[in-house]
Motif scaffolding. Sequence first.
Motif, PDB file in Angstrom:
ATOM      1  N   GLU A  32       0.875  -3.603   3.644  1.00 37.07           N
ATOM      2  CA  GLU A  32       1.225  -4.293   2.401  1.00 37.07           C
ATOM      3  C   GLU A  32      -0.025  -4.771   1.666  1.00 37.07           C
ATOM      4  OE1 GLU A  32       4.070  -7.423   3.017  1.00 37.07           O
ATOM      5  OE2 GLU A  32       5.513  -6.051   3.925  1.00 37.07           O
ATOM      6  N   MET A  33      -0.980  -5.306   2.414  1.00 40.27           N
ATOM      7  CA  MET A  33      -2.217  -5.788   1.793  1.00 40.27           C
ATOM      8  C   MET A  33      -2.998  -4.622   1.175  1.00 40.27           C
ATOM      9  SD  MET A  33      -1.994  -9.005   2.120  1.00 40.27           S
ATOM     10  CE  MET A  33      -3.584  -9.476   1.485  1.00 40.27           C
ATOM     11  N   ARG A  34      -3.019  -3.498   1.862  1.00 39.80           N
ATOM     12  CA  ARG A  34      -3.728  -2.316   1.349  1.00 39.80           C
ATOM     13  C   ARG A  34      -3.064  -1.816   0.071  1.00 39.80           C
ATOM     14  NH1 ARG A  34      -2.332   2.791   1.888  1.00 39.80           N
ATOM     15  NH2 ARG A  34      -1.012   2.490   3.722  1.00 39.80           N
ATOM     16  N   LYS A  35      -1.742  -1.717   0.089  1.00 36.72           N
ATOM     17  CA  LYS A  35      -1.023  -1.234  -1.094  1.00 36.72           C
ATOM     18  C   LYS A  35      -1.185  -2.195  -2.264  1.00 36.72           C
ATOM     19  CE  LYS A  35       2.133   1.955   1.003  1.00 36.72           C
ATOM     20  NZ  LYS A  35       3.421   2.575   0.863  1.00 36.72           N
ATOM     21  N   LYS A  36      -1.172  -3.481  -1.974  1.00 36.04           N
ATOM     22  CA  LYS A  36      -1.382  -4.492  -3.010  1.00 36.04           C
ATOM     23  C   LYS A  36      -2.754  -4.312  -3.656  1.00 36.04           C
ATOM     24  CE  LYS A  36      -1.522  -9.521  -3.519  1.00 36.04           C
ATOM     25  NZ  LYS A  36      -1.482 -10.783  -2.781  1.00 36.04           N
ATOM     26  N   SER A  37      -3.732  -3.928  -2.853  1.00 36.20           N
ATOM     27  CA  SER A  37      -5.083  -3.680  -3.355  1.00 36.20           C
ATOM     28  C   SER A  37      -5.233  -2.297  -3.977  1.00 36.20           C
ATOM     29  CB  SER A  37      -6.099  -3.832  -2.223  1.00 36.20           C
ATOM     30  OG  SER A  37      -6.069  -5.138  -1.708  1.00 36.20           O
ATOM     31  N   MET A  38      -4.159  -1.498  -3.889  1.00 32.21           N
ATOM     32  CA  MET A  38      -4.142  -0.133  -4.431  1.00 32.21           C
ATOM     33  C   MET A  38      -5.194   0.771  -3.785  1.00 32.21           C
ATOM     34  SD  MET A  38      -3.239  -1.070  -8.400  1.00 32.21           S
ATOM     35  CE  MET A  38      -3.021   0.627  -8.875  1.00 32.21           C
ATOM     36  N   PHE A  39      -5.355   0.599  -2.464  1.00 33.71           N
ATOM     37  CA  PHE A  39      -6.265   1.427  -1.689  1.00 33.71           C
ATOM     38  C   PHE A  39      -5.473   2.405  -0.833  1.00 33.71           C
ATOM     39  CE2 PHE A  39      -9.497  -2.270  -1.479  1.00 33.71           C
ATOM     40  CZ  PHE A  39     -10.204  -1.790  -2.570  1.00 33.71           C
ATOM     41  N   THR A  40      -6.088   3.530  -0.539  1.00 33.76           N
ATOM     42  CA  THR A  40      -5.526   4.449   0.444  1.00 33.76           C
ATOM     43  C   THR A  40      -6.045   4.031   1.819  1.00 33.76           C
ATOM     44  OG1 THR A  40      -7.406   5.957   0.301  1.00 33.76           O
ATOM     45  CG2 THR A  40      -5.545   6.376  -1.212  1.00 33.76           C
ATOM     46  N   GLN A  41      -5.420   4.575   2.866  1.00 34.99           N
ATOM     47  CA  GLN A  41      -5.942   4.315   4.211  1.00 34.99           C
ATOM     48  C   GLN A  41      -7.381   4.810   4.315  1.00 34.99           C
ATOM     49  OE1 GLN A  41      -3.155   6.175   6.944  1.00 34.99           O
ATOM     50  NE2 GLN A  41      -2.145   4.211   7.321  1.00 34.99           N
ATOM     51  N   ARG A  42      -7.635   5.972   3.749  1.00 36.64           N
ATOM     52  CA  ARG A  42      -8.997   6.537   3.807  1.00 36.64           C
ATOM     53  C   ARG A  42     -10.005   5.600   3.153  1.00 36.64           C
ATOM     54  NH1 ARG A  42     -11.189  10.689   5.416  1.00 36.64           N
ATOM     55  NH2 ARG A  42      -9.351  11.991   5.537  1.00 36.64           N
ATOM     56  N   LYS A  43      -9.653   5.024   2.002  1.00 43.40           N
ATOM     57  CA  LYS A  43     -10.573   4.132   1.290  1.00 43.40           C
ATOM     58  C   LYS A  43     -10.890   2.900   2.130  1.00 43.40           C
ATOM     59  CE  LYS A  43     -12.848   2.599  -2.317  1.00 43.40           C
ATOM     60  NZ  LYS A  43     -14.131   3.191  -2.693  1.00 43.40           N
ATOM     61  N   VAL A  44      -9.864   2.280   2.704  1.00 47.36           N
ATOM     62  CA  VAL A  44     -10.092   1.092   3.535  1.00 47.36           C
ATOM     63  C   VAL A  44     -10.927   1.467   4.762  1.00 47.36           C
ATOM     64  CG1 VAL A  44      -9.034  -0.749   4.907  1.00 47.36           C
ATOM     65  CG2 VAL A  44      -8.015  -0.071   2.731  1.00 47.36           C
ATOM     66  N   ALA A  45     -10.573   2.576   5.396  1.00 45.62           N
ATOM     67  CA  ALA A  45     -11.318   3.026   6.580  1.00 45.62           C
ATOM     68  C   ALA A  45     -12.785   3.269   6.227  1.00 45.62           C
ATOM     69  CB  ALA A  45     -10.679   4.282   7.163  1.00 45.62           C
ATOM     70  N   ASP A  46     -13.022   3.929   5.104  1.00 44.46           N
ATOM     71  CA  ASP A  46     -14.406   4.192   4.674  1.00 44.46           C
ATOM     72  C   ASP A  46     -15.160   2.890   4.412  1.00 44.46           C
ATOM     73  OD1 ASP A  46     -14.013   6.919   4.882  1.00 44.46           O
ATOM     74  OD2 ASP A  46     -13.780   7.251   2.717  1.00 44.46           O
ATOM     75  N   LEU A  47     -14.525   1.969   3.699  1.00 44.26           N
ATOM     76  CA  LEU A  47     -15.173   0.685   3.400  1.00 44.26           C
ATOM     77  C   LEU A  47     -15.454  -0.125   4.666  1.00 44.26           C
ATOM     78  CD1 LEU A  47     -13.139  -0.354   0.225  1.00 44.26           C
ATOM     79  CD2 LEU A  47     -15.564   0.295   0.300  1.00 44.26           C
ATOM     80  N   ALA A  48     -14.565   0.010   5.655  1.00 47.84           N
ATOM     81  CA  ALA A  48     -14.724  -0.721   6.916  1.00 47.84           C
ATOM     82  C   ALA A  48     -15.591   0.034   7.919  1.00 47.84           C
ATOM     83  CB  ALA A  48     -13.360  -1.011   7.525  1.00 47.84           C
ATOM     84  N   ASN A  49     -15.959   1.262   7.557  1.00 48.41           N
ATOM     85  CA  ASN A  49     -16.797   2.098   8.425  1.00 48.41           C
ATOM     86  C   ASN A  49     -16.116   2.404   9.758  1.00 48.41           C
ATOM     87  OD1 ASN A  49     -19.085   3.666   8.804  1.00 48.41           O
ATOM     88  ND2 ASN A  49     -20.183   2.022   9.854  1.00 48.41           N
ATOM     89  N   ILE A  50     -14.816   2.752   9.669  1.00 46.88           N
ATOM     90  CA  ILE A  50     -14.049   3.158  10.850  1.00 46.88           C
ATOM     91  C   ILE A  50     -13.297   4.442  10.511  1.00 46.88           C
ATOM     92  CG2 ILE A  50     -13.780   0.828  11.797  1.00 46.88           C
ATOM     93  CD1 ILE A  50     -10.963   0.754  10.569  1.00 46.88           C
ATOM     94  N   SER A  51     -12.767   5.095  11.534  1.00 48.58           N
ATOM     95  CA  SER A  51     -12.019   6.333  11.285  1.00 48.58           C
ATOM     96  C   SER A  51     -10.665   5.999  10.672  1.00 48.58           C
ATOM     97  CB  SER A  51     -11.819   7.121  12.584  1.00 48.58           C
ATOM     98  OG  SER A  51     -10.888   6.450  13.419  1.00 48.58           O
ATOM     99  N   ILE A  52     -10.141   6.942   9.931  1.00 48.66           N
ATOM    100  CA  ILE A  52      -8.825   6.752   9.330  1.00 48.66           C
ATOM    101  C   ILE A  52      -7.749   6.632  10.409  1.00 48.66           C
ATOM    102  CG2 ILE A  52      -8.358   9.192   8.975  1.00 48.66           C
ATOM    103  CD1 ILE A  52      -6.988   8.400   6.314  1.00 48.66           C
ATOM    104  N   SER A  53      -7.909   7.359  11.508  1.00 47.70           N
ATOM    105  CA  SER A  53      -6.908   7.282  12.581  1.00 47.70           C
ATOM    106  C   SER A  53      -6.917   5.895  13.231  1.00 47.70           C
ATOM    107  CB  SER A  53      -7.114   8.373  13.621  1.00 47.70           C
ATOM    108  OG  SER A  53      -8.363   8.231  14.243  1.00 47.70           O
ATOM    109  N   TYR A  54      -8.090   5.307  13.389  1.00 44.69           N
ATOM    110  CA  TYR A  54      -8.159   3.955  13.960  1.00 44.69           C
ATOM    111  C   TYR A  54      -7.536   2.958  12.994  1.00 44.69           C
ATOM    112  CZ  TYR A  54      -9.830  -0.261  16.228  1.00 44.69           C
ATOM    113  OH  TYR A  54      -9.892  -1.479  16.843  1.00 44.69           O
TER     114      TYR A  54
END
Length: 115
Positions: A7-29
């Motif tokens: 919900e927080m990610r969607k509210k920020s209008m980010f994809t899982q990939r975008k959050v994962a990239d920004l957090a420097n982790i894999s999308i699967s994690y």
Amino acid sequence: MNINLKEMRKKSMFTQRKVADLANISISYYAMLETKKRTPSVKLAQKLGEILQFPWEELFNTTNDIKNKRISKNLSIDDICILTKIDKNRYIAVENGLETPTKDELNLLKTILNF
């Protein structure tokens, strides 16, 4: 976790990939974090809180989850203590947020309460 990462990610209008990239982790994690199959480190929780703009501590606030799940399953405190072998006074303190469950206790509670 009380925070719903999806919900927080969607509210920020980010994809899982975008959050994962920004957090420097894999999308699967990251996907496992969203589905609560994994718990982040404090450092990662802080980063996710910064990226998605929420208090990172909320990722570790499981006391309401524990109490609500116990009640929804019609289990008494005594039932939980028998099943987990956690001392009753300790369990009450954990459920009320006065003490933090150990990793083993939390894993037991997650298994019994299915969260």
